[in-house]
Design a protein around this motif. Structure first.
Motif, PDB file in Angstrom:
ATOM      1  N   UNK A  57       0.833  -1.201   0.000  1.00 35.86           N
ATOM      2  CA  UNK A  57       0.000   0.000   0.000  1.00 35.86           C
ATOM      3  C   UNK A  57       0.868   1.252   0.000  1.00 35.86           C
ATOM      4  N   UNK A  58       1.925   1.224   0.816  1.00 31.70           N
ATOM      5  CA  UNK A  58       2.834   2.370   0.866  1.00 31.70           C
ATOM      6  C   UNK A  58       3.577   2.538  -0.460  1.00 31.70           C
ATOM      7  N   UNK A  59       3.977   1.423  -1.082  1.00 27.56           N
ATOM      8  CA  UNK A  59       4.654   1.502  -2.382  1.00 27.56           C
ATOM      9  C   UNK A  59       3.729   2.107  -3.431  1.00 27.56           C
TER      10      UNK A  59
ATOM     11  N   UNK B 131      14.253   5.576  -7.404  1.00 26.34           N
ATOM     12  CA  UNK B 131      13.611   6.090  -6.193  1.00 26.34           C
ATOM     13  C   UNK B 131      13.236   4.874  -5.350  1.00 26.34           C
ATOM     14  N   UNK B 132      13.889   4.736  -4.204  1.00 27.96           N
ATOM     15  CA  UNK B 132      13.640   3.587  -3.338  1.00 27.96           C
ATOM     16  C   UNK B 132      12.593   3.960  -2.299  1.00 27.96           C
ATOM     17  N   UNK B 133      11.997   2.948  -1.698  1.00 27.92           N
ATOM     18  CA  UNK B 133      10.974   3.180  -0.672  1.00 27.92           C
ATOM     19  C   UNK B 133      11.607   3.006   0.701  1.00 27.92           C
ATOM     20  N   UNK B 134      11.662   4.087   1.464  1.00 29.23           N
ATOM     21  CA  UNK B 134      12.185   4.046   2.833  1.00 29.23           C
ATOM     22  C   UNK B 134      11.007   3.993   3.792  1.00 29.23           C
TER      23      UNK B 134
ATOM     24  N   UNK C 264       8.631   7.064   2.682  1.00 27.16           N
ATOM     25  CA  UNK C 264       9.052   8.191   1.853  1.00 27.16           C
ATOM     26  C   UNK C 264       9.817   7.650   0.656  1.00 27.16           C
ATOM     27  N   UNK C 265       9.646   8.281  -0.491  1.00 26.49           N
ATOM     28  CA  UNK C 265      10.407   7.916  -1.690  1.00 26.49           C
ATOM     29  C   UNK C 265      11.726   8.694  -1.670  1.00 26.49           C
ATOM     30  N   UNK C 266      12.834   7.976  -1.759  1.00 26.57           N
ATOM     31  CA  UNK C 266      14.161   8.592  -1.682  1.00 26.57           C
ATOM     32  C   UNK C 266      14.884   8.374  -3.010  1.00 26.57           C
ATOM     33  N   UNK C 267      15.286   9.460  -3.643  1.00 26.71           N
ATOM     34  CA  UNK C 267      16.013   9.386  -4.907  1.00 26.71           C
ATOM     35  C   UNK C 267      17.480   9.054  -4.611  1.00 26.71           C
ATOM     36  N   UNK C 268      17.981   7.931  -5.141  1.00 28.65           N
ATOM     37  CA  UNK C 268      19.349   7.499  -4.850  1.00 28.65           C
ATOM     38  C   UNK C 268      20.236   7.569  -6.095  1.00 28.65           C
ATOM     39  N   UNK C 269      19.855   8.374  -7.090  1.00 26.78           N
ATOM     40  CA  UNK C 269      20.671   8.439  -8.303  1.00 26.78           C
ATOM     41  C   UNK C 269      22.092   8.923  -8.013  1.00 26.78           C
ATOM     42  N   UNK C 270      22.211   9.922  -7.170  1.00 32.81           N
ATOM     43  CA  UNK C 270      23.552  10.438  -6.848  1.00 32.81           C
ATOM     44  C   UNK C 270      24.359   9.381  -6.107  1.00 32.81           C
ATOM     45  N   UNK C 271      23.766   8.757  -5.087  1.00 29.50           N
ATOM     46  CA  UNK C 271      24.480   7.728  -4.325  1.00 29.50           C
ATOM     47  C   UNK C 271      24.842   6.542  -5.205  1.00 29.50           C
TER      48      UNK C 271
END
Length: 376
Positions: free
Chosen positions: A95-97, A224-227, A240-247
């Motif tokens: 549901x969160x995803x 964008x990963x799901x935290x 929260x959706x976290x963009x990890x492209x830079x990492x």
């Protein structure tokens, strides 16, 4: 589908010798990989992690015990929260995803949760790859992979990684899920902890991309990963959706810079062993035979940080003052060199670092002289 590359028999035997007789290998996880990528020039950490050496036990045997790691209370709390998030077939997680990442898709009323059980990490990796392929070939459905096993080639040796979960969306794309026990207060969490989670998730994204590359057509791995964390001071999950492209880009670049484990192992003296059971003097000599690159950031990421810090300080290395200071000082690599350059006893005056040090020394002397004069 070809399996992930594995090191040759000779290298596996060599790494087992480095660990010590009958010492089981410690698995290299995403947290360790993220820390390794943050310091790719450290051959010591690369060979110890590649050989599966327990660095916490090694640090204790060297007389510099580590305080790095998660408390048992935090570990238990994290497991309890993860179990709650994944209850009822992961209904709340999906549901969160859907809410945070894919509102245009149909709500996940019924989701597929494949069995990923298999023998050994290689077997689990192959079973995960098969489940991901089957999910990609069945569009229109949600799939939740609970603790899948992924493999990532690191300096010529495979690292087996276990993310908390991977969600396959109805469009066939894949999302990494990170479940953490630190809270989100009013929709935001501690930036330092979120950053650490993002670096860890980026490692999983890279491993997933290797699986996707072996499929035709290759599914999209979302950046964008799901935290998922507890909401405020409750045990209710929020996300929260976290963009990890830079990492992801930084981690990929740094891992590519790592010296191959085979090259480091070949350069070690014959008979080198890192078993904590060895006498302290012999163990210290073995550890010191591998170059280390210490920086203050290591204190938050490596169990051997206190040992390496003591050695760095004893050698007068400017890296113990921080990477930014080391970069500003150019060719001056020791504190003794820096002081000699500031006093005008050594160093090329045309060197910008030397010139800046001498100017700073003159300003300091003038300031002390003005302050000292009224006291005479």
């Amino acid at each position: 589908m070809p399996p992930p590359r594995t090191p040759g028999r000779a290298l596996r035997q060599r790494l087992a010798e480095l660990r010590g007789p009958d010492v089981p290998a410690k698995a290299l996880d995403a947290r360790a990989l993220a820390a390794l990528a943050a310091n790719p020039g450290c051959k010591r950490r690369a060979i110890l992690d590649g050989a599966g050496v327990n660095k916490a036990a090694l640090a204790g045997a060297l007389g510099s015990p580590s305080v790095f790691g998660q408390s048992q209370f935090a570990f238990t709390r994290g497991n309890a929260f993860e179990a709650r998030v994944k209850a009822d077939g992961g209904a709340e997680l999906l549901r969160l995803a859907h809410e945070r990442l894919d509102r245009s898709a149909e709500p996940p009323e019924r989701a597929h949760t494949p069995d990923l059980a298999a023998s050994g990490p290689e077997g689990r990796t192959a079973r995960t790859a098969l489940a991901l392929r089957e999910a990609a070939e069945a569009p229109g459905t949600w799939t939740l992979l609970d603790h899948p096993m992924l493999a990532l080639d690191v300096a010529g040796s495979p690292a087996f990684l276990e993310p908390d979960a991977v969600v396959v969306h109805p469009d066939g794309s894949w999302t990494v899920v990170e479940i953490k026990s630190f809270p989100m207060l009013d929709g935001s969490a501690d930036p330092a902890k979120v950053g650490a989670a993002a670096r860890q998730a980026a490692v999983y994204v890279l491993a997933l991309e290797e699986v996707a590359a072996r499929l035709d057509p290759a599914p999209r791995v979302r950046h964008r990963v799901l935290l998922v964390c507890p909401k405020d001071f409750s045990n209710l999950p929020t996300a929260s959706a976290v963009d990890v492209r830079k990492q992801r880009a930084v981690t990929s670049r740094q891992l590519a810079r790592l010296t191959r484990v085979q090259d480091i192992a070949d350069a070690l003296p014959e008979g080198t062993c890192f078993s904590p059971e060895l006498p302290a003097e012999e163990l210290t000599a073995a550890v010191e035979s591998v170059p280390a690159v210490y920086a203050p950031e290591c204190l938050a990421a490596c169990e051997l940080a206190f040992h390496c810090r003591d050695r760095s300080r004893a050698e007068g290395a400017v890296t113990s003052l921080g990477r930014s200071v080391r970069a500003d000082l150019g060719s001056l690599s020791t504190v003794e060199d820096v002081l000699a350059a500031a006093r005008g006893e050594a160093g090329d005056p045309r060197d910008p670092a030397v010139a800046a040090l001498r100017r700073a020394a003159r300003l300091r002397a003038e300031a002390l002289g003005r302050e000292a004069a009224p006291c005479r």
